[in-house]
Design a protein around this motif. Structure first.
Motif, PDB file in Angstrom:
ATOM      1  N   ALA A 202       0.832  -1.206   0.000  1.00  0.00           N
ATOM      2  CA  ALA A 202       0.000   0.000   0.000  1.00  0.00           C
ATOM      3  C   ALA A 202       0.867   1.256   0.000  1.00  0.00           C
ATOM      4  O   ALA A 202       0.564   2.235  -0.680  1.00  0.00           O
ATOM      5  CB  ALA A 202      -0.931   0.004   1.208  1.00  0.00           C
TER       6      ALA A 202
ATOM      7  N   GLY B 250      -1.962  -3.745  -2.779  1.00  0.00           N
ATOM      8  CA  GLY B 250      -2.406  -3.231  -1.489  1.00  0.00           C
ATOM      9  C   GLY B 250      -3.911  -3.044  -1.446  1.00  0.00           C
ATOM     10  O   GLY B 250      -4.562  -3.329  -0.439  1.00  0.00           O
TER      11      GLY B 250
ATOM     12  N   ALA C 285      -3.617   2.521   0.605  1.00  0.00           N
ATOM     13  CA  ALA C 285      -3.295   2.163  -0.774  1.00  0.00           C
ATOM     14  C   ALA C 285      -3.976   3.098  -1.759  1.00  0.00           C
ATOM     15  O   ALA C 285      -3.375   3.498  -2.763  1.00  0.00           O
ATOM     16  CB  ALA C 285      -3.699   0.714  -1.049  1.00  0.00           C
TER      17      ALA C 285
END
Length: 87
Positions: free
Chosen positions: A25, A32, A70
């Motif tokens: 992320a 992510g 993310a």
């Protein structure tokens, strides 16, 4: 005794999954987003037919944080890439 060892293995693999989610992320990866979504939404069906979450509440909260992080990092990385290409 065996049951405790099995649950510890699950906790360790889940912890590694969460660490991987945060790491991907931060670098703005799509992975992510996928890991965060999976941690938040994955359900399993019990023998009785009842659907329950696959991960604990704290793991699902980590999933939400991973998903948000993310998303922010992906948008930031995309914006910086567009600015760099425009310059």
């Amino acid at each position: 005794m065996i049951r405790n060892n099995a649950s510890q293995k699950i906790d360790n693999s889940t912890r590694n999954y969460i660490y991987t989610g945060y790491l991907t992320a931060i670098f703005g990866g799509i992975l992510g987003l996928v890991i965060g979504w999976d941690l938040m939404k994955k359900r399993k069906t019990l023998i009785t037919g009842e659907k329950v979450f696959s991960y604990s509440l704290t793991d699902r909260q980590h999933g939400a944080r991973i998903l948000i992080l993310a998303g922010i990092c992906f948008i930031l990385l995309l914006t910086l890439t567009i600015i760099a290409l425009d310059a």
